[in-house]
Enzyme design. Structure first.
Site, short mmCIF file in Angstrom:
data_model
loop_
_atom_site.label_atom_id
_atom_site.label_comp_id
_atom_site.label_asym_id
_atom_site.label_seq_id
_atom_site.Cartn_x
_atom_site.Cartn_y
_atom_site.Cartn_z
N ASP A 46 55.81 -86.89 -102.06
CA ASP A 46 57.18 -87.30 -101.79
C ASP A 46 58.21 -86.85 -103.01
OD1 ASP A 46 59.09 -89.13 -101.69
OD2 ASP A 46 58.25 -91.05 -102.73
N ALA A 47 58.85 -85.88 -102.44
CA ALA A 47 59.58 -84.96 -103.16
C ALA A 47 61.28 -84.88 -102.78
CB ALA A 47 59.42 -83.37 -102.98
N LYS A 48 61.34 -85.39 -101.32
CA LYS A 48 62.67 -85.74 -100.95
C LYS A 48 63.65 -84.58 -101.10
CE LYS A 48 62.53 -90.87 -101.58
NZ LYS A 48 61.28 -90.71 -102.30
N ARG A 49 62.98 -83.44 -100.97
CA ARG A 49 63.93 -82.18 -100.98
C ARG A 49 64.88 -82.02 -100.09
NH1 ARG A 49 62.06 -81.59 -106.15
NH2 ARG A 49 60.16 -80.43 -106.34
#
Length: 275
Positions: A93-96
């Site tokens: 879960d990085a939401k880049r």
């Protein structure tokens, strides 16, 4: 196996739609570990070992590691998850959300450094910010679509006058992910459990995509309503619970308590399929 194949296999093997979120906060660790950021791996590995046979996926949130300079612990944890539960996919879960060479580096970080099976992304900068991740054959990418936070309304619920039919922004994202952006069948969508009506709408637009659904547990999402809105026999949903599982107990029995909460949540989700 591709990410989607892993997901389907884990769903069958563990009879589960439950994703165990790994958001370690040392200040909330049990006695003996509390406040010690050097013990993030120890805490998370105990949770993983207690819940791995109950989960469809694990979802470590990268900020909870990076904020404590614990990236090496995250690398170690990723290796542990792969060794202990190789059939359970890991979603980073990085939401880049960036373009060009920067997106290529973020993709390298997620898939080469950490060995994730999938990653969460923001689609706000368009397809060229997503495409570098799709070059990794068999990996998955979940686009933020209708998120669980109240501020999601600020943009996601706005109508696009320039697009035929004037869909809401989140509806347009769902159409792109189901259609022209999903070149190799690698995309999924993030939709929040706090908005079951929107989950149902996203599922209607994107009937075959996996949905990653945060917000059950501490955020107050209704597990039963979530399953009714999003579950289909041929399209998996991944219902995430983090804090309710991680911090089910502040005592030495924290791993056993996490297992009990994970088992309870899994059973509620499974029962909802037939309700």
């Amino acid at each position: 196996m591709t990410f989607l194949e892993m997901l389907q296999a884990a769903q069958r093997r563990n009879a589960s739609m439950l994703c165990v979120g790994l958001d370690p906060e040392p200040s909330r660790f049990p006695a003996g570990l509390k406040g010690d950021a050097a013990r993030i791996y120890d805490f998370c590995a105990r949770i993983v070992d207690a819940t791995g046979d109950l989960a469809i996926a694990f979802k470590p949130q990268i900020a909870y590691f990076a904020a404590h300079r614990a990236e090496e612990q995250l690398e170690r944890l990723m290796r542990h998850m792969k060794a202990a539960f190789p059939h359970v996919p890991v979603i980073l879960d990085a939401k880049r959300g960036d373009i060009g060479s920067t997106a290529e580096q973020y993709a390298r970080e997620a898939f080469e450094r950490y060995g994730a099976d999938a990653v969460t992304l923001s689609p706000f900068m368009g397809f060229d910010s997503v495409q570098p991740y799709l070059k990794y054959e068999g990996k998955g990418a979940f686009l933020l679509c209708r998120t669980s936070n109240p501020g999601g309304d600020d943009l996601q619920n706005q109508r696009l006058a320039s697009v035929e039919g004037q869909p809401l922004l989140y509806e347009h994202v769902a159409r792109l992910a189901q259609g022209p952006w999903n070149l190799n069948g690698q995309l999924g969508l993030v939709v929040g459990a706090t908005y079951p009506a929107e989950i149902e709408r996203v599922r209607a637009i994107a009937p075959t995509l996996p949905l990653l659904i945060p917000g059950v547990g501490a955020q107050g999402g209704d597990a039963v309503a979530t399953v009714r809105a999003g579950w289909r026999a041929d399209a998996p949903i991944i219902v995430n619970s983090s804090r309710a599982i991680l911090y089910a107990s502040g005592g030495e029995d924290f791993a056993d308590a996490a297992r009990r909460e994970a088992m309870r949540t899994r059973e509620v989700l499974e029962a909802a399929k037939g309700s």
